[in-house]
Each structure stands twice: as C-alpha cells, then as structure tokens.
Design a protein around this motif. Structure first.
Motif, PDB file in Angstrom:
ATOM      1  N   ALA A 454      39.763  -5.106  33.150  1.00 42.66           N
ATOM      2  CA  ALA A 454      38.701  -5.152  34.308  1.00 42.66           C
ATOM      3  C   ALA A 454      38.268  -3.444  34.019  1.00 42.66           C
ATOM      4  N   VAL A 455      36.968  -3.269  34.353  1.00 44.14           N
ATOM      5  CA  VAL A 455      36.310  -2.164  33.905  1.00 44.14           C
ATOM      6  C   VAL A 455      35.742  -1.462  35.040  1.00 44.14           C
ATOM      7  N   LEU A 456      35.984  -0.100  35.344  1.00 41.35           N
ATOM      8  CA  LEU A 456      35.627   0.423  36.431  1.00 41.35           C
ATOM      9  C   LEU A 456      34.562   1.590  35.714  1.00 41.35           C
ATOM     10  N   LEU A 457      33.211   1.299  36.036  1.00 43.78           N
ATOM     11  CA  LEU A 457      32.062   2.030  35.198  1.00 43.78           C
ATOM     12  C   LEU A 457      31.468   2.845  36.216  1.00 43.78           C
ATOM     13  N   PHE A 458      31.722   4.425  35.920  1.00 48.34           N
ATOM     14  CA  PHE A 458      30.690   5.329  36.388  1.00 48.34           C
ATOM     15  C   PHE A 458      29.580   5.713  35.639  1.00 48.34           C
ATOM     16  N   SER A 459      28.422   5.470  36.197  1.00 47.50           N
ATOM     17  CA  SER A 459      26.864   5.720  35.414  1.00 47.50           C
ATOM     18  C   SER A 459      26.092   6.287  36.354  1.00 47.50           C
ATOM     19  N   GLU A 460      25.163   7.154  35.929  1.00 49.52           N
ATOM     20  CA  GLU A 460      24.041   7.545  36.779  1.00 49.52           C
ATOM     21  C   GLU A 460      22.821   6.860  35.893  1.00 49.52           C
ATOM     22  N   ASP A 461      22.758   6.123  34.993  1.00 48.12           N
ATOM     23  CA  ASP A 461      21.947   5.280  34.164  1.00 48.12           C
ATOM     24  C   ASP A 461      21.888   3.854  34.705  1.00 48.12           C
ATOM     25  N   LEU A 462      20.727   3.734  35.822  1.00 49.11           N
ATOM     26  CA  LEU A 462      20.669   2.533  36.705  1.00 49.11           C
ATOM     27  C   LEU A 462      20.369   1.338  35.419  1.00 49.11           C
ATOM     28  N   GLU A 463      19.679   1.569  34.412  1.00 55.39           N
ATOM     29  CA  GLU A 463      19.565   0.647  33.498  1.00 55.39           C
ATOM     30  C   GLU A 463      21.033  -0.071  32.821  1.00 55.39           C
ATOM     31  N   GLU A 464      21.755   0.745  32.720  1.00 58.22           N
ATOM     32  CA  GLU A 464      23.199   0.612  32.110  1.00 58.22           C
ATOM     33  C   GLU A 464      24.018  -0.450  33.198  1.00 58.22           C
TER      34      GLU A 464
END
Length: 504
Positions: A454-464
């Motif tokens: 399971a991956v909890l992903l924090f990102s400000e890149d909306l494309e990502e």
C-alpha cells in the motif's frame, strides 16, 4: 560597473574526483533574453552556474563579459560584475526581517541607520515589479514565493543585469509560479538577461527563448523553444523517448493495511495541524494526499511514521496499534518512509553511500551480527540499489553529500522499497527529479502497488496524483475536504477544494 549586454562561457570544464561535471561547455546569453538550462539530475547544470557565480573555479575555459575576459574568484566578484544568483535553497536568515536580510547582502549598506535608507530602495523595487512584500516581516513568516522575491530583490539591488535562477519553481505553488513568470517577463522587457535552470519541460517551453540541454556534463543539444517540442527535449535529456502518461492497471483492493481513526496532531507552534483525520488504505492501492503546501501534509506523514506525537485518535497497521510508537518500532512493523526534506531527514550527508543504503535497516540480521556490521553484504546491497535505481555516482565509497539532489532522492526511495514494505509513506518522491527519473520512479511505485504494498503518496503535482492514485484525499488547513475515487467526475473541483472553497 559596466552594464552586461552579452555574457559568454567558452570551453568550460570541471572535474570532481576524476569525473567530468562539465566538459568543454559553450554558453552565451544576451540582453533581454531568457535561456533555459535543461538536463537530468547530475547533468552538471548547477555546477556550471556555480562556476559563473564564483563558487567554483573552472579547470579550463574562459568567461567573457561584453567580449572581455574576466576571472570570477568568488560570489562578491560575481555580484560586482553584475551577476546575481537565486539558489534552489534560499540563502536567507530565517529569524531576521526582510529588510535585515537585504541589508546584510547589499554591497552599499550604510553604517548608520541602514534599515531606513535601504527601505526606500526596497519599496521602489517592490512597486516597480509588483512584489507586495512587507519589509518588516520575518523570513520564517513568508511563503516560499515571497522568500524567492526577497532573493530577487537582493540580486537586483546589487545591480544584477544577469540573474541565474536554480530550479526556481520547485517549492512554489501554482499561483506563485504564475507570479514568478510574470516577474521574469517584466525583467526581460527591461533588458535583464536570465539563465533559468530547470528539469520541467512545460516551464522551459513557456518561459525561455532558447534552451541548452546538458547530459553527463556535456551539451547534447540546443534550440529556440519556438522550433522544438517537449518530446524532442526529453529525448535530448535522457537519450530516449519518454512516456508522459503512465498506464495504471486496474487492481482489486487487498486487505486493509492502514487505518487512521480521528487523529488530532499538533503543529510546531502548538496549534492543531490535523483535525479529526480518518481514512483507510488497502493492499494494491495508492492513496494520494493533495493540497497546497503547509496544510498538514507534513504533520500527517510524520504522525504515521512515528516522528510527530498524536494528541488523540489511533493509527493501526494491519490491525496493530502503532499510535505514538517509535519510528524504529513502526519501521519494524512494515512501514517505510520517504521523507519530504531528504537532506535533513533522509540521509547522513557525511557518511558513504553504502552506510546510507542501510539507514534504519542496520539492525536487521542480514546486515549485522551483535555489535558488528556485515560490510560485504551491506556494500553488495548498496550496489544493487545504485544499479536498480540508476543512482549516478562514481563509487559506493563516495560521501552522500556529493550526490545531486535527484540522485539522493533515488537512493532514499531505493532504500525505502528494498525490503518490500507493507506500507510506503512517500512525501513528494519525485520532487526535484528530471523527466526520466520521474517516469522511472512513478513506474516503480505502480510496481510496488502491483506486488501487494500500500502506498500513501503526498504530492503537490496534480498530474502525478491523477496518474498514480486509486483514491485521493484533498486536505485544507488540517482537514479533509473530500476523499474521491480517481474516476470521480467531481475531480474537476479539486482546485476549489485545495483552496478551501468547496467541501464534499
């Protein structure tokens, strides 16, 4: 001081530990021109500009200003020559005010009443370029975009005709990026010249008149931006075509891996940074946290991984309560962490690569026996990570501080996934990476998902976020505005949710 109308770098070369960081590089920039410097992480972009700014001396080659040879021995001489640099990590004293920071760097700061006399100049520049900065605010009270404007004012006050910007958008919000582009266009219209270091193809295409592409310390191509496109530039950067849309296969949810139940978490100033946050995360799933920086993302990642205390609520991994347990305990229960501040929290800069390859893992039986480390096995493990994650280095005996930021990030992610974690908490894993490395790491996160993590992903890149995530939570001021499936039509309102204007 003579105004710079043309600057040239001719046949510049620089070696570190026998490896060419720059090799026979020719670069020129003229008044009223924005030149993009594009390349993979570790391609030599920052080294080249550090030579121009006087932080490094070239092993060979010349620098010419208006046709005359110059030698720039240090940043003071660079500033006197009309060259200013805004570094990727801002060179500001956090506890001092804007006016105090500018006074510290201004070459004509008067001895008596410096703040009074400099204030007028700062106000003039603020009006001229529409900066809107309170000169009495402390640096720590400013957003990243405002701090960047302070750095630009510092350079312009010192008479910079040429402005070097090193990865200037890497810490900015979308609105701050728009503001920066507007400022750069004003500077260009007033005859300033700008060298714009980046690995972001969209920005290079929008902002720059010309682009020069570096690969492994050499120029591999150059073009007017109006005569090229993103695919051509990406091919020059990495020597192959880049897939800009990662294909995410549909997977059924596995068993519940992470459960977060009504947690409240204090911030650095004692006020609540997270308020009653609840969500669940399952095997074979990537769960994204989207939001503008500073709305509780860092505190949530730190609370789950044992770095920050939780005042109330519970965090469970595979049904086991890990609330307020130590980071070691949480790691031993299958939770791996790629931290947001990779230099500060992700590595020990003075240690060798092989030491950093086992941070948080040195106590595992395969790497140690009693008080002794199994160095042969550790070094083989480091070599595996370096090869698999394409970390650019001449040796595992290299100090980690000598790696570029992107290569440090690849080392940290490689270390984080090497033990096949049940949960990976990844904070901005592709921040600062070039398109080739970004594509590689995104594919690796999808592979980790496919393998059952399971991956909890924090990102400000909306494309990502859109490319990778099965579900997304939008966070604003420490609260979730919504949790949406990736195919939810309400995703069109994500901008309003990130700004706190809409809750679902």
């Amino acid at each position: 001081m003579e105004k710079i109308d043309r600057l040239e770098m001719k046949a510049i070369s620089k070696l570190f530990h026998g490896i060419h960081a720059n090799q026979n590089i020719n670069l020129s920039v003229e008044s009223g021109e924005i030149v993009g410097l594009l390349g993979e992480n570790g391609a030599g972009k920052t080294t080249l500009m550090n030579i121009l700014y006087g932080l490094y001396q070239p092993d060979s080659g010349q620098i010419k200003i208006n046709g005359k040879n110059v030698r720039i021995n240090n940043p003071v001489e660079s500033i006197r020559s009309g060259i200013g640099m805004v570094h990727q990590h801002f060179m500001l004293v956090q506890n001092h005010s804007v006016i105090e920071n500018i006074a510290l760097s201004y070459k004509n700061t008067p001895f008596f009443f410096p703040k009074i006399k400099i204030r007028k100049k700062v106000e003039q520049f603020s009006k001229k370029f529409d900066f809107h900065i309170d000169p009495d605010k402390k640096i720590w009270q400013l957003s990243a975009g405002e701090q960047q404007r302070v750095e630009i004012i510092k350079a312009l006050l010192n008479g910079a005709d040429l402005l070097i910007l090193d990865e200037p958008t890497s810490v900015l919000t979308p609105q701050e990026i728009k503001d920066l582009i507007s400022i750069l266009r004003q500077l260009k219209a007033k005859g300033h010249m700008i060298i714009f270091i980046s690995h972001k193809l969209d920005e290079i295409m929008e902002i720059c008149d010309r682009v020069i592409v570096l690969q492994k310390g050499k120029i591999v191509g150059s073009s007017n931006t109006k005569d090229t496109d993103k695919k051509s530039l990406a091919r020059m950067m990495v020597g192959r075509d880049i897939v800009f849309n990662t294909l995410k296969e549909k997977l059924s949810k596995g068993k519940k891996t992470l459960s977060v139940e009504n947690i409240n978490v204090p911030g650095d100033k004692g006020l609540l940074a997270l308020k009653n946050i609840s969500f669940e995360l399952f095997k074979n799933e990537i769960f994204g946290i989207a939001g503008v920086s500073g709305n509780g993302q860092r505190e949530l990642a730190e609370a789950i991984t044992g770095i920050r205390p939780i005042s109330s609520g519970k965090v469970k991994v595979n049904g086991k309560d890990i609330t307020n347990k130590s980071a070691r305990h949480i790691y031993d229960n299958g939770v791996s962490h790629v931290p947001e501040e990779r230099i500060r929290f992700g590595i020990a800069p003075g240690l060798f690569l092989y030491d950093n390859a086992i941070l948080k893992q040195h106590h595992l039986k395969k790497f140690s026996k009693g008080y002794f480390l199994k160095y042969r096995r550790i070094k083989n493990h480091a070599k595996t990570i370096i090869n698999k994650f394409k970390v650019s280095t001449h040796s595992i005996n290299n100090q980690t501080r000598n790696l570029s930021g992107g290569n440090i990030q690849k080392l940290i992610l490689g270390r984080g996934v090497s033990e096949q974690p049940q949960l990976l908490v990844a904070s901005h894993p592709t921040y600062g990476l070039d398109v080739g490395a970004t594509e590689f790491l995104r594919n690796h996160l999808l592979e980790l998902r496919k393998q059952g993590s399971a991956v909890l992903l924090f990102s400000e890149d909306l494309e990502e976020i859109f490319e990778l995530c099965d579900r997304v939570a939008v966070i604003f001021e420490g609260e979730f505005m919504a949790i949406l499936d990736s195919d939810d039509k309400r995703f069109s309102d994500i901008g309003l949710m990130m700004a706190g204007s809409k809750r679902i």
